[in-house]
Design an enzyme around this catalytic site. Structure first.
Site, PDB file in Angstrom:
ATOM      1  N   LYS A 109       0.816  -1.216   0.000  1.00 16.97           N
ATOM      2  CA  LYS A 109       0.000   0.000   0.000  1.00 16.97           C
ATOM      3  C   LYS A 109       0.852   1.269   0.000  1.00 16.97           C
ATOM      4  CE  LYS A 109      -4.162  -2.165   1.653  1.00 16.97           C
ATOM      5  NZ  LYS A 109      -3.720  -3.593   1.796  1.00 16.97           N
TER       6      LYS A 109
HETATM    7  C1  LIG Z   1      -4.409  -4.675   1.270  1.00 18.84           C
HETATM    8  C2  LIG Z   1      -3.664  -5.931   1.202  1.00 18.84           C
HETATM    9  C3  LIG Z   1      -4.051  -6.971   0.332  1.00 18.84           C
HETATM   10  C4  LIG Z   1      -5.291  -6.920  -0.516  1.00 18.84           C
HETATM   11  O1  LIG Z   1      -5.175  -5.995  -1.567  1.00 18.84           O
HETATM   12  P1  LIG Z   1      -6.413  -5.582  -2.468  1.00 18.84           P
HETATM   13  O2  LIG Z   1      -5.950  -4.454  -3.284  1.00 18.84           O
HETATM   14  O3  LIG Z   1      -7.508  -5.210  -1.517  1.00 18.84           O
HETATM   15  O4  LIG Z   1      -6.794  -6.761  -3.270  1.00 18.84           O
HETATM   16  C5  LIG Z   1      -3.244  -8.102   0.273  1.00 18.84           C
HETATM   17  N1  LIG Z   1      -2.131  -8.221   1.032  1.00 18.84           N
HETATM   18  C6  LIG Z   1      -1.728  -7.235   1.884  1.00 18.84           C
HETATM   19  C7  LIG Z   1      -0.498  -7.455   2.681  1.00 18.84           C
HETATM   20  C8  LIG Z   1      -2.474  -6.069   1.995  1.00 18.84           C
HETATM   21  O5  LIG Z   1      -2.063  -5.098   2.849  1.00 18.84           O
END
Ligand SMILES: *Cc1c(COP(=O)(O)O)cnc(C)c1O
Length: 461
Positions: A109
């Site tokens: 993120k």
């Molecule tokens: C947010 C997150 C996901 C999921 O991602 P999406 O974009 O919602 O599909 C998977 N793994 C981690 C470590 C995350 O922080």
């Protein structure tokens, strides 16, 4: 470049309007009116920030001068802890992991939110505006959002987390950030209480306008846009545009894998997108049956994917329905009312040409973490394991590279990793003293009036 809403508001919006708004007023999500086509031959030898500029600048539509955009991108990625920013690690023949945990909070993120915070700061400075960002988190999003906004004096950020219900690493990554514009609220309730408090505040028009509320959640188009970049750099590193690749993506909200779909629409030669779901497998069930049916959320070893409504899927569905907003609205209304909708045989077949989906329960997740360590001497976190398990099950042509996304650092989920491998993963040096840092947060009851007055008081309004 302009943007329209998936729910029918077709008044074209500019990039900065779409970024500041997050969601469209008609309840839809913003998508670009056209997909810019890129010449991937020109990407060879570019740094990550240069590649980001080449991918992103068509989407900005000239709203930010090129030189400013370049310097924002340089700033954004210069503090990532690996020189390649999103490096590839070769595990075995035609099998690669792309590490997306070299940002400040150790999850993918950061790659989008670090940019989004800077873009917000730049645009707000130009407009002379201030916004109040309010969000709820069950873990990763909150810390990444806080890290992205902590230095911006045009933003106050309030993140609600359920008191005593996040992991200690996740909580400390939020509550040890000391900055006058960062406000952590430990709500006496669960994650749903946090999320519903945020929703009610956004629906309260008087409060929303008074505070100039804004959101940086995963439906914000600018986040998707920033995530397209690493799909491009990875494919180019392995020979695109002359060679096709597959990506395996662990998914909850369909945000990260939707960015891969965008890269494909921009011309990147992607053979297949392999989706990995944990036991909350709404997406995998959809690709198996053509029916989207919600179910109860069950806790798993990969908590950031414990979701039964994949918000960003609406953007892909819009394309699958030939961008017919009336049809799309009918499906989303049905989903809201009865918890399900269905697509036609022809539509699901077209979706399956692009995506294939697998599921991975907790037992399989642990086994994958253990096997990856044993076979490749490489530690992965539980989310990464869900993606890798799907990659191995869906193995394509043995000479075509499959790139499995490592979405979080193993040290973010140390208990699951230690249980599977016997190894307790250490935090990287910039976070090594996390457990000694002082925490600042406010405990509030699950009472909307009290939350709102806390927000008013803390922003001095
Ligand atoms: C947010 C997150 C996901 C999921 O991602 P999406 O974009 O919602 O599909 C998977 N793994 C981690 C470590 C995350 O922080």
């Amino acid at each position: 470049m302009h943007y329209i809403s998936t729910r029918g508001d077709s008044t074209p919006k500019s990039f900065t309007d779409v970024m500041l708004a997050g969601m469209a007023p008609d309840g839809g999500l913003y998508v670009p009116t056209v997909w810019p086509k890129l010449d991937f031959k020109e990407f060879k030898g570019l740094s990550y920030a240069e590649a980001a500029y080449a991918v992103i600048h068509p989407f900005i539509g000239g709203e930010i001068p090129d030189e400013d955009l370049k310097s924002i991108l340089n700033e954004t990625y210069k503090d990532f802890t690996h020189p390649a920013v999103a490096p590839l690690v070769e595990l075995g023949p035609s099998l690669y992991v792309m590490e997306l945990f070299h940002g400040p909070t150790l999850a993918f993120k950061d790659y989008a939110l670090q940019l989004l915070g800077r873009l917000f700061g730049y645009v707000l400075e130009k407009r002379g505006e201030h916004v109040t960002i309010v969000g709820a988190t069950s873990g990763d999003t909150g810390s990444a959002a806080i890290e992205s906004c902590r230095r911006c004096r045009h933003i106050d950020i309030f993140i609600l987390h359920p008191k005593d219900r996040t992991s200690e690493v996740q909580r400390r990554q939020m509550t040890t950030v000391v900055s006058p514009n960062v406000h952590n609220i430990a709500l006496e309730g669960n994650f749903d209480d946090c999320q519903s408090a945020v929703k009610v505040m956004f629906a309260d028009e008087k409060f929303r306008k008074e505070m100039n509320l804004s959101a940086v959640n995963s439906i914000n188009w600018a986040r998707i846009m920033a995530q397209i970049v690493y799909y491009v750099t990875a494919a180019v590193a392995l020979g695109a545009p002359d060679r096709r690749v597959c990506f395996a993506v662990p998914t909850g909200n369909f945000g990260n894998v939707y960015a891969a779909y965008c890269a494909l629409k921009m011309g990147l030669p992607i053979n297949k997108l392999i989706i990995g779901s944990n036991r909350n497998d709404i997406l995998t069930r959809f690709f198996e049956t053509g029916k989207m049916t919600t179910a109860k959320v069950e806790p798993s070893l990969s908590p950031s994917m414990d979701i039964q409504v994949s918000s960003n899927f609406e953007r892909f569905l819009f394309d699958l329905l030939a961008r017919n907003a009336v049809d799309l609205r009918a499906k989303m209304d049905s989903f809201k009312k009865s918890g399900e909708f269905e697509v036609s045989e022809d539509q699901i077949n077209r979706a399956r040409e692009i995506f294939t989906a697998r599921r991975c329960d907790d037992e399989q997740t642990s086994k994958t973490i253990a096997a990856c360590y044993k076979t490749y001497n490489y530690l992965i976190d539980p989310h990464t394991a869900v993606g890798l398990s799907a990659a191995l099950e869906a193995a394509q042509d043995p000479v075509m590279p499959t790139i499995s996304l490592a979405c979080a650092h193993p040290a973010k989920f140390p208990a699951a990793v230690e249980k599977a491998t016997g190894i307790y993963p250490a935090l990287p040096t910039h976070l090594a003293d996390l457990y000694e840092r002082k925490e600042i947060f406010s405990v509030l009851p699950n009472d909307l009036g009290k939350i709102q007055s806390f927000i008013r008081k803390s922003t001095g309004s």
